[in-house]
Design a protein around this motif. Sequence first.
Motif, mmCIF file in Angstrom:
data_model
loop_
_atom_site.group_PDB
_atom_site.id
_atom_site.type_symbol
_atom_site.label_atom_id
_atom_site.label_comp_id
_atom_site.label_asym_id
_atom_site.label_seq_id
_atom_site.Cartn_x
_atom_site.Cartn_y
_atom_site.Cartn_z
ATOM 1 N N GLY A 4 -16.513 17.321 66.864
ATOM 2 C CA GLY A 4 -17.483 17.818 67.832
ATOM 3 C C GLY A 4 -17.643 19.314 67.876
ATOM 4 O O GLY A 4 -18.355 19.842 68.740
ATOM 5 N N ARG A 5 -17.000 20.028 66.956
ATOM 6 C CA ARG A 5 -17.137 21.487 66.938
ATOM 7 C C ARG A 5 -18.429 21.944 66.262
ATOM 8 O O ARG A 5 -18.914 23.035 66.521
ATOM 9 C CB ARG A 5 -15.931 22.112 66.227
ATOM 10 C CG ARG A 5 -14.607 21.925 66.951
ATOM 11 C CD ARG A 5 -13.480 22.639 66.234
ATOM 12 N NE ARG A 5 -13.163 22.011 64.955
ATOM 13 C CZ ARG A 5 -12.248 21.066 64.788
ATOM 14 N NH1 ARG A 5 -11.564 20.615 65.840
ATOM 15 N NH2 ARG A 5 -12.000 20.547 63.599
ATOM 16 N N LEU A 6 -18.966 21.112 65.393
ATOM 17 C CA LEU A 6 -20.186 21.430 64.651
ATOM 18 C C LEU A 6 -21.219 20.345 64.931
ATOM 19 O O LEU A 6 -20.983 19.172 64.642
ATOM 20 C CB LEU A 6 -19.870 21.501 63.149
ATOM 21 C CG LEU A 6 -21.014 21.818 62.189
ATOM 22 C CD1 LEU A 6 -21.638 23.172 62.503
ATOM 23 C CD2 LEU A 6 -20.513 21.800 60.742
ATOM 24 N N ASP A 7 -22.340 20.733 65.519
ATOM 25 C CA ASP A 7 -23.389 19.784 65.899
ATOM 26 C C ASP A 7 -24.570 19.947 64.938
ATOM 27 O O ASP A 7 -25.374 20.868 65.074
ATOM 28 C CB ASP A 7 -23.818 20.044 67.335
ATOM 29 C CG ASP A 7 -24.856 19.038 67.818
ATOM 30 O OD1 ASP A 7 -25.218 18.130 67.054
ATOM 31 O OD2 ASP A 7 -25.303 19.178 68.981
ATOM 32 N N LEU A 8 -24.668 19.061 63.958
ATOM 33 C CA LEU A 8 -25.732 19.165 62.967
ATOM 34 C C LEU A 8 -27.104 18.913 63.580
ATOM 35 O O LEU A 8 -28.091 19.561 63.220
ATOM 36 C CB LEU A 8 -25.485 18.173 61.826
ATOM 37 C CG LEU A 8 -24.190 18.365 61.027
ATOM 38 C CD1 LEU A 8 -24.074 17.293 59.958
ATOM 39 C CD2 LEU A 8 -24.153 19.749 60.384
ATOM 40 N N SER A 9 -27.174 17.974 64.508
ATOM 41 C CA SER A 9 -28.477 17.640 65.096
ATOM 42 C C SER A 9 -29.069 18.812 65.864
ATOM 43 O O SER A 9 -30.292 18.925 66.001
ATOM 44 C CB SER A 9 -28.349 16.421 66.019
ATOM 45 O OG SER A 9 -27.484 16.694 67.106
ATOM 46 N N ALA A 10 -28.217 19.721 66.347
ATOM 47 C CA ALA A 10 -28.706 20.880 67.100
ATOM 48 C C ALA A 10 -29.428 21.882 66.202
ATOM 49 O O ALA A 10 -30.127 22.765 66.696
ATOM 50 C CB ALA A 10 -27.544 21.568 67.812
ATOM 51 N N LEU A 11 -29.247 21.749 64.898
ATOM 52 C CA LEU A 11 -29.912 22.656 63.967
ATOM 53 C C LEU A 11 -31.320 22.190 63.634
ATOM 54 O O LEU A 11 -32.111 22.947 63.066
ATOM 55 C CB LEU A 11 -29.110 22.771 62.667
ATOM 56 C CG LEU A 11 -27.640 23.170 62.799
ATOM 57 C CD1 LEU A 11 -26.989 23.221 61.427
ATOM 58 C CD2 LEU A 11 -27.506 24.504 63.503
ATOM 59 N N VAL A 12 -31.630 20.929 63.949
ATOM 60 C CA VAL A 12 -32.917 20.343 63.579
ATOM 61 C C VAL A 12 -33.914 20.516 64.720
ATOM 62 O O VAL A 12 -33.674 20.071 65.841
ATOM 63 C CB VAL A 12 -32.759 18.845 63.250
ATOM 64 C CG1 VAL A 12 -34.109 18.241 62.871
ATOM 65 C CG2 VAL A 12 -31.750 18.648 62.136
ATOM 66 N N THR A 13 -35.031 21.179 64.430
ATOM 67 C CA THR A 13 -36.043 21.377 65.459
ATOM 68 C C THR A 13 -37.182 20.369 65.358
ATOM 69 O O THR A 13 -37.919 20.163 66.320
ATOM 70 C CB THR A 13 -36.625 22.797 65.387
ATOM 71 O OG1 THR A 13 -37.032 23.064 64.044
ATOM 72 C CG2 THR A 13 -35.584 23.812 65.804
ATOM 73 N N GLU A 14 -37.352 19.751 64.197
ATOM 74 C CA GLU A 14 -38.351 18.692 64.065
ATOM 75 C C GLU A 14 -37.995 17.805 62.878
ATOM 76 O O GLU A 14 -37.435 18.249 61.886
ATOM 77 C CB GLU A 14 -39.764 19.261 63.888
ATOM 78 C CG GLU A 14 -39.926 20.207 62.709
ATOM 79 C CD GLU A 14 -41.367 20.678 62.565
ATOM 80 O OE1 GLU A 14 -42.286 19.979 63.074
ATOM 81 O OE2 GLU A 14 -41.580 21.724 61.934
ATOM 82 N N ARG A 15 -38.310 16.520 63.034
ATOM 83 C CA ARG A 15 -38.103 15.540 61.965
ATOM 84 C C ARG A 15 -39.486 15.093 61.509
ATOM 85 O O ARG A 15 -40.275 14.595 62.317
ATOM 86 C CB ARG A 15 -37.244 14.370 62.464
ATOM 87 C CG ARG A 15 -35.838 14.829 62.852
ATOM 88 C CD ARG A 15 -35.005 13.731 63.493
ATOM 89 N NE ARG A 15 -33.745 14.289 64.003
ATOM 90 C CZ ARG A 15 -32.602 14.305 63.329
ATOM 91 N NH1 ARG A 15 -32.555 13.760 62.113
ATOM 92 N NH2 ARG A 15 -31.521 14.846 63.846
ATOM 93 N N ILE A 16 -39.767 15.279 60.230
ATOM 94 C CA ILE A 16 -41.127 15.144 59.729
ATOM 95 C C ILE A 16 -41.189 14.191 58.541
ATOM 96 O O ILE A 16 -40.184 13.945 57.876
ATOM 97 C CB ILE A 16 -41.694 16.517 59.308
ATOM 98 C CG1 ILE A 16 -40.849 17.113 58.160
ATOM 99 C CG2 ILE A 16 -41.745 17.464 60.493
ATOM 100 C CD1 ILE A 16 -41.402 18.403 57.589
ATOM 101 N N PRO A 17 -42.375 13.652 58.238
ATOM 102 C CA PRO A 17 -42.545 12.880 57.009
ATOM 103 C C PRO A 17 -42.717 13.834 55.831
ATOM 104 O O PRO A 17 -42.880 15.054 56.014
ATOM 105 C CB PRO A 17 -43.836 12.090 57.274
ATOM 106 C CG PRO A 17 -44.622 12.994 58.178
ATOM 107 C CD PRO A 17 -43.601 13.654 59.063
ATOM 108 N N LEU A 18 -42.711 13.295 54.633
ATOM 109 C CA LEU A 18 -42.855 14.102 53.426
ATOM 110 C C LEU A 18 -44.120 14.948 53.474
ATOM 111 O O LEU A 18 -44.121 16.119 53.060
ATOM 112 C CB LEU A 18 -42.877 13.180 52.200
ATOM 113 C CG LEU A 18 -42.771 13.814 50.813
ATOM 114 C CD1 LEU A 18 -41.448 14.529 50.633
ATOM 115 C CD2 LEU A 18 -42.940 12.737 49.736
ATOM 116 N N GLU A 19 -45.190 14.379 54.021
ATOM 117 C CA GLU A 19 -46.471 15.099 54.077
ATOM 118 C C GLU A 19 -46.434 16.300 55.013
ATOM 119 O O GLU A 19 -47.346 17.134 54.994
ATOM 120 C CB GLU A 19 -47.585 14.143 54.537
ATOM 121 C CG GLU A 19 -47.918 13.038 53.547
ATOM 122 C CD GLU A 19 -46.930 11.889 53.578
ATOM 123 O OE1 GLU A 19 -47.046 10.986 52.730
ATOM 124 O OE2 GLU A 19 -46.039 11.886 54.465
#
Length: 360
Positions: free
Chosen positions: A324-339
């Motif tokens: 729990g020291r490193l939160d990968l999901s907190a680095l993601v601001t949007e989840r997008i399709p390939l397009e």
Amino acid sequence: MAVRAAVLPAVGAQLEMTAIDLPDPGPGQVRVRLAAAGVCHSDLSLSNGTMRVPVPAVLGHEGAGTVVSVGEGVTHVSPGTPVVLNWAPSCGSCHACALGEVWLCANALNGAADVYARTADGTDLHPGLNVAAFAEETVVPASCVLPLPEGVPLTDAALLGCAVLTGYGAVHHSAKVRPGETVAVFGAGGVGLATLQSARIAGASRIIAVDVSAEKEELARAAGATDYVLASDTTPREIRALTGKQGVDVAVECVGRAVSIRAAWDSTRRGGRTTVVGIGGKDQEVTFNALEIFHWGRTLSGCVYGNTDPARDLPVLAEHVREGRLDLSALVTERIPLEGIPAAFENMLAGKGGRALVVF
């Protein structure tokens, strides 16, 4: 077998979403079905010509997925193995590798010039930065896949392939931040946010995030920033005011612009360390005078891929994730399709968001 991919037809051109013919893996190769790929500023730099890449190419160098099949001689992974793509595999035999500096391997990017797939009309395609992660599936050398340790979500694990390794390494390997030291991080994009989290893991006492966008303050503080400074001509002065007029022990520049590199240097205390992670163009010239170099006694260093050895550091990062020291999901601001990749590039140019993640 045909798969969808984002193809860069020429430097400076728009990406084209199309079907490509991807062959079965040959000896020493692995076929991977992508779960996710991060959209990194380096991909933008490749597309616009800041960094050179053979074209036409499929970009994307930050990814994770599942092994579909392996070629003859591959033993460290098998079909069904979750893996992280390693875009800069070390050869183990060049001068840098002999010194243990595998992040500077002279042969790491040789594979980018190979032909790894073809378009429907038979045009040869190159794998941008070796791994061609902007596609539903890819075929890579076995050295470009690392088994994903248990306990890390496969989709978020894509970020371990570049942003997190780079940010973590900048703090722990390049700048060597010690508990109690003060740190300033210039740029709150994907790498910058990973750097902030890594500074917190290292035990920094004060972590100052700097960015041109006020909208990134919440993201930066969630990642570990204790203070947030909007970038301006007075940024070094503001940082010294926050650190008893001394400046920070360590400044990490994650933008790659002359003005921010200079500001990071000016924000570092006498005898401190300034680490440059950002990739800038040849037109971004930074000047120093001889007297200030002597007087300030600062160290200015470049940092390639966080000065990391992915095979060594990936298990360490996985442990931080599990604890729990490193939160990968907190680095993601949007989840997008390939397009959505071209729009993500535009957001980068506008200084918006942290890391867009293509989810397949």
